[in-house]
Design a protein around this motif. Structure first.
Motif, PDB file in Angstrom:
ATOM      1  N   SER A   1       0.820  -1.216   0.000  1.00 30.96           N
ATOM      2  CA  SER A   1       0.000   0.000   0.000  1.00 30.96           C
ATOM      3  C   SER A   1       0.858   1.272   0.000  1.00 30.96           C
ATOM      4  O   SER A   1       0.549   2.231  -0.687  1.00 30.96           O
ATOM      5  CB  SER A   1      -0.983   0.011   1.166  1.00 30.96           C
ATOM      6  OG  SER A   1      -0.294   0.047   2.382  1.00 30.96           O
ATOM      7  N   PHE A   2       1.964   1.274   0.761  1.00 27.99           N
ATOM      8  CA  PHE A   2       2.902   2.402   0.732  1.00 27.99           C
ATOM      9  C   PHE A   2       4.265   1.898   0.256  1.00 27.99           C
ATOM     10  O   PHE A   2       4.748   0.880   0.751  1.00 27.99           O
ATOM     11  CB  PHE A   2       3.085   3.023   2.127  1.00 27.99           C
ATOM     12  CG  PHE A   2       2.005   3.976   2.547  1.00 27.99           C
ATOM     13  CD1 PHE A   2       2.188   5.346   2.439  1.00 27.99           C
ATOM     14  CD2 PHE A   2       0.804   3.511   3.071  1.00 27.99           C
ATOM     15  CE1 PHE A   2       1.200   6.233   2.837  1.00 27.99           C
ATOM     16  CE2 PHE A   2      -0.194   4.389   3.466  1.00 27.99           C
ATOM     17  CZ  PHE A   2       0.002   5.761   3.360  1.00 27.99           C
ATOM     18  N   ILE A   3       4.870   2.615  -0.681  1.00 27.73           N
ATOM     19  CA  ILE A   3       6.240   2.342  -1.112  1.00 27.73           C
ATOM     20  C   ILE A   3       7.062   3.587  -0.807  1.00 27.73           C
ATOM     21  O   ILE A   3       6.633   4.703  -1.099  1.00 27.73           O
ATOM     22  CB  ILE A   3       6.307   2.060  -2.633  1.00 27.73           C
ATOM     23  CG1 ILE A   3       5.500   0.802  -2.968  1.00 27.73           C
ATOM     24  CG2 ILE A   3       7.757   1.913  -3.096  1.00 27.73           C
ATOM     25  CD1 ILE A   3       5.339   0.577  -4.468  1.00 27.73           C
ATOM     26  N   ALA A   4       8.227   3.384  -0.182  1.00 26.56           N
ATOM     27  CA  ALA A   4       9.078   4.542   0.136  1.00 26.56           C
ATOM     28  C   ALA A   4      10.456   4.346  -0.460  1.00 26.56           C
ATOM     29  O   ALA A   4      10.923   3.211  -0.595  1.00 26.56           O
ATOM     30  CB  ALA A   4       9.194   4.714   1.646  1.00 26.56           C
ATOM     31  N   ASP A   5      11.089   5.445  -0.834  1.00 26.50           N
ATOM     32  CA  ASP A   5      12.511   5.332  -1.129  1.00 26.50           C
ATOM     33  C   ASP A   5      13.292   6.517  -0.586  1.00 26.50           C
ATOM     34  O   ASP A   5      12.724   7.457  -0.045  1.00 26.50           O
ATOM     35  CB  ASP A   5      12.793   5.035  -2.605  1.00 26.50           C
ATOM     36  CG  ASP A   5      12.619   6.210  -3.512  1.00 26.50           C
ATOM     37  OD1 ASP A   5      12.798   7.353  -3.058  1.00 26.50           O
ATOM     38  OD2 ASP A   5      12.325   5.993  -4.687  1.00 26.50           O
TER      39      ASP A   5
ATOM     40  N   ASP B   1      18.215  16.920  -3.395  1.00 22.23           N
ATOM     41  CA  ASP B   1      19.111  17.290  -4.488  1.00 22.23           C
ATOM     42  C   ASP B   1      19.477  16.116  -5.395  1.00 22.23           C
ATOM     43  O   ASP B   1      20.270  16.274  -6.319  1.00 22.23           O
ATOM     44  CB  ASP B   1      20.380  17.929  -3.911  1.00 22.23           C
ATOM     45  CG  ASP B   1      20.034  19.115  -3.013  1.00 22.23           C
ATOM     46  OD1 ASP B   1      19.247  19.967  -3.445  1.00 22.23           O
ATOM     47  OD2 ASP B   1      20.527  19.169  -1.875  1.00 22.23           O
ATOM     48  N   ASP B   2      18.901  14.934  -5.148  1.00 28.01           N
ATOM     49  CA  ASP B   2      19.205  13.777  -5.997  1.00 28.01           C
ATOM     50  C   ASP B   2      18.659  13.967  -7.402  1.00 28.01           C
ATOM     51  O   ASP B   2      17.546  14.464  -7.582  1.00 28.01           O
ATOM     52  CB  ASP B   2      18.596  12.494  -5.402  1.00 28.01           C
ATOM     53  CG  ASP B   2      19.441  11.920  -4.276  1.00 28.01           C
ATOM     54  OD1 ASP B   2      20.636  12.266  -4.200  1.00 28.01           O
ATOM     55  OD2 ASP B   2      18.907  11.124  -3.483  1.00 28.01           O
ATOM     56  N   ARG B   3      19.436  13.545  -8.387  1.00 24.83           N
ATOM     57  CA  ARG B   3      18.971  13.610  -9.782  1.00 24.83           C
ATOM     58  C   ARG B   3      18.737  12.208 -10.348  1.00 24.83           C
ATOM     59  O   ARG B   3      17.958  12.026 -11.271  1.00 24.83           O
ATOM     60  CB  ARG B   3      19.994  14.362 -10.656  1.00 24.83           C
ATOM     61  CG  ARG B   3      20.088  15.849 -10.339  1.00 24.83           C
ATOM     62  CD  ARG B   3      18.798  16.597 -10.702  1.00 24.83           C
ATOM     63  NE  ARG B   3      18.727  17.911 -10.066  1.00 24.83           N
ATOM     64  CZ  ARG B   3      18.086  18.141  -8.924  1.00 24.83           C
ATOM     65  NH1 ARG B   3      17.453  17.177  -8.288  1.00 24.83           N
ATOM     66  NH2 ARG B   3      18.059  19.348  -8.406  1.00 24.83           N
TER      67      ARG B   3
ATOM     68  N   LYS C   1      12.760  13.663   0.714  1.00 23.34           N
ATOM     69  CA  LYS C   1      12.642  14.547  -0.456  1.00 23.34           C
ATOM     70  C   LYS C   1      12.722  16.033  -0.070  1.00 23.34           C
ATOM     71  O   LYS C   1      13.173  16.859  -0.866  1.00 23.34           O
ATOM     72  CB  LYS C   1      11.307  14.268  -1.155  1.00 23.34           C
ATOM     73  CG  LYS C   1      11.093  15.026  -2.436  1.00 23.34           C
ATOM     74  CD  LYS C   1      12.021  14.571  -3.543  1.00 23.34           C
ATOM     75  CE  LYS C   1      11.839  15.400  -4.788  1.00 23.34           C
ATOM     76  NZ  LYS C   1      12.822  15.067  -5.828  1.00 23.34           N
ATOM     77  N   GLY C   2      12.299  16.357   1.134  1.00 21.48           N
ATOM     78  CA  GLY C   2      12.347  17.739   1.594  1.00 21.48           C
ATOM     79  C   GLY C   2      13.583  18.062   2.419  1.00 21.48           C
ATOM     80  O   GLY C   2      13.611  19.073   3.120  1.00 21.48           O
ATOM     81  N   PHE C   3      14.605  17.193   2.359  1.00 26.09           N
ATOM     82  CA  PHE C   3      15.826  17.398   3.152  1.00 26.09           C
ATOM     83  C   PHE C   3      17.036  17.528   2.232  1.00 26.09           C
ATOM     84  O   PHE C   3      17.255  16.687   1.364  1.00 26.09           O
ATOM     85  CB  PHE C   3      16.074  16.210   4.091  1.00 26.09           C
ATOM     86  CG  PHE C   3      15.098  16.093   5.234  1.00 26.09           C
ATOM     87  CD1 PHE C   3      13.791  15.679   5.011  1.00 26.09           C
ATOM     88  CD2 PHE C   3      15.483  16.403   6.530  1.00 26.09           C
ATOM     89  CE1 PHE C   3      12.888  15.578   6.062  1.00 26.09           C
ATOM     90  CE2 PHE C   3      14.577  16.306   7.584  1.00 26.09           C
ATOM     91  CZ  PHE C   3      13.280  15.890   7.353  1.00 26.09           C
ATOM     92  N   GLY C   4      17.846  18.548   2.445  1.00 24.98           N
ATOM     93  CA  GLY C   4      19.099  18.705   1.715  1.00 24.98           C
ATOM     94  C   GLY C   4      20.179  17.788   2.276  1.00 24.98           C
ATOM     95  O   GLY C   4      20.005  17.162   3.322  1.00 24.98           O
ATOM     96  N   ARG C   5      21.298  17.740   1.571  1.00 20.20           N
ATOM     97  CA  ARG C   5      22.388  16.842   1.955  1.00 20.20           C
ATOM     98  C   ARG C   5      22.883  17.094   3.391  1.00 20.20           C
ATOM     99  O   ARG C   5      23.081  16.154   4.168  1.00 20.20           O
ATOM    100  CB  ARG C   5      23.557  17.030   0.981  1.00 20.20           C
ATOM    101  CG  ARG C   5      24.768  16.158   1.267  1.00 20.20           C
ATOM    102  CD  ARG C   5      25.951  16.601   0.391  1.00 20.20           C
ATOM    103  NE  ARG C   5      25.652  16.418  -1.014  1.00 20.20           N
ATOM    104  CZ  ARG C   5      25.955  15.305  -1.702  1.00 20.20           C
ATOM    105  NH1 ARG C   5      26.579  14.319  -1.103  1.00 20.20           N
ATOM    106  NH2 ARG C   5      25.647  15.207  -2.971  1.00 20.20           N
ATOM    107  N   ALA C   6      23.052  18.355   3.743  1.00 20.97           N
ATOM    108  CA  ALA C   6      23.599  18.675   5.068  1.00 20.97           C
ATOM    109  C   ALA C   6      22.635  18.269   6.183  1.00 20.97           C
ATOM    110  O   ALA C   6      23.056  17.759   7.230  1.00 20.97           O
ATOM    111  CB  ALA C   6      23.921  20.170   5.156  1.00 20.97           C
ATOM    112  N   ALA C   7      21.331  18.475   5.961  1.00 14.36           N
ATOM    113  CA  ALA C   7      20.333  18.075   6.972  1.00 14.36           C
ATOM    114  C   ALA C   7      20.311  16.560   7.117  1.00 14.36           C
ATOM    115  O   ALA C   7      20.233  16.025   8.240  1.00 14.36           O
ATOM    116  CB  ALA C   7      18.945  18.605   6.580  1.00 14.36           C
ATOM    117  N   VAL C   8      20.396  15.843   5.996  1.00 10.72           N
ATOM    118  CA  VAL C   8      20.457  14.376   6.046  1.00 10.72           C
ATOM    119  C   VAL C   8      21.685  13.935   6.839  1.00 10.72           C
ATOM    120  O   VAL C   8      21.601  13.059   7.705  1.00 10.72           O
ATOM    121  CB  VAL C   8      20.484  13.773   4.620  1.00 10.72           C
ATOM    122  CG1 VAL C   8      20.851  12.284   4.649  1.00 10.72           C
ATOM    123  CG2 VAL C   8      19.128  13.963   3.932  1.00 10.72           C
ATOM    124  N   ASN C   9      22.811  14.578   6.576  1.00 11.28           N
ATOM    125  CA  ASN C   9      24.035  14.196   7.293  1.00 11.28           C
ATOM    126  C   ASN C   9      23.909  14.401   8.802  1.00 11.28           C
ATOM    127  O   ASN C   9      24.412  13.604   9.589  1.00 11.28           O
ATOM    128  CB  ASN C   9      25.238  14.976   6.752  1.00 11.28           C
ATOM    129  CG  ASN C   9      25.654  14.478   5.380  1.00 11.28           C
ATOM    130  OD1 ASN C   9      25.222  13.403   4.942  1.00 11.28           O
ATOM    131  ND2 ASN C   9      26.468  15.251   4.682  1.00 11.28           N
TER     132      ASN C   9
END
Lengths: 202, 202
Positions: free
Chosen positions: A98-102, A107-109, A134-142
């Motif tokens: 029912s839900f698929i996440a990735d 900033d991913d292309r 999807k709403g997080f930039g690289r630095a926030a993810v890190n």
């Protein structure tokens, strides 16, 4: 609600599962075309995280078509996006999904679905496709990774990761040799998770 | 890590705070130019959710400039985006701010920052701007809202909400009358949260 999180054993898909954990029943899902033991690699990483895991094995024709695309293009983007879309459709066609996440970041292309492709998959299969990062930039993810995971980083040719690229590289290597792989794929840093740092606060 | 979540009292900003709660110390922040008691409305909603809340009052010149933009354009998009960007910059310039979040969904078009504007704000102010719902479509958001919130929905002219539109409508009403407000703003459905359904599972 259950969510199937596409899982490569890297930091982005691991963090995606961690962010969804308080709100969903998590299942990690890794795609393998059985050219390399990527399912086993991912399975070990999933155990480290403490999530249930399964390997899906879509038809090899998907990898074959991706091979044709990449040999024609000379660069990986369209081939990787083709595998990504096909794997999501394979997973979405399972009536229990029912839900698929990735783990796509802001900033991913690559891999990336276009908005129209996402809506088409959601409508045709009656699923929700979600990207928690999807709403997080690289630095926030890190910052979040630092709090929750111990990772190992290395060049893409040295880290065995359960992503789409790994088996596509292997197929090219088998048919055209290692030199061709190096021609087509830019070297980039890959991550592999080693440890989960702590349980969720609440 | 603390996150300041831009909060209108509606379902998207409420759900954004709930999704971040296991991973951040949450602070809800509402912008008011003091034309209407939107700060108080938001404050009550924040109490219902159980999160700390504060009202920021950026300079009225921001609302004045948005008024000029909307009277020139005849439609709200650019004026609302201008307020949104200005409020985020106001919040980001506070040296205690490190993460700013808002409730933008995948399919939202207004308010919306462009990628280059986001990167500029992150670089200039040394903050992270995150959108927890950016990778979620409307239907997926509704599933999560159903699990976590009781909401009231109504037409935008009847629900007093603490969003940028509310005080801009009021300023136009004071200066040009209600007819002008109806000319410029399309009527749309607004939500206001009534109750939080349950605590987080873990």
């Amino acid at each position: 609600m259950q969510v199937s999180v596409l899982f490569s054993g890297g930091k982005d898909s691991s963090l995606s599962a961690i962010l969804l954990e308080p709100f969903f029943e998590i299942e990690l899902v890794t795609c393998s075309f059985s050219l390399l033991p990527v399912g086993e690699v991912a399975s070990e990483a999933a155990e480290t995280l403490g999530f249930p895991h399964r390997v899906i094995r879509p038809d090899i024709s998907i990898l074959e078509k991706a091979y044709d695309i990449i040999m024609q293009d000379g660069f990986p983007k369209n081939a990787i996006n083709f595998i990504h879309k096909s794997v999501i459709e394979h997973l979405a066609s399972d009536e229990n999904t029912s839900f698929i996440a990735d783990g796509i970041r802001r900033d991913d292309r690559v891999p990336l679905l276009e908005h129209s492709q996402i809506r088409s998959i959601e409508d045709r299969f009656g699923v929700h496709y979600v990207c928690p990062l999807k709403g997080f930039g690289r630095a926030a993810v890190n910052e979040l990774v630092k709090e929750h995971l111990v990772i190992e980083e290395g060049l893409s040719e040295n880290v065995l990761k359960a992503d789409y690229e790994t088996e596509l590289r292997e197929l090219i290597k088998q048919r055209n040799g290692s030199e061709k792989v190096r021609d087509i794929f830019p070297t980039h840093v890959q991550s592999h998770i080693i440890e989960r740092k702590k349980a969720i606060m609440n």
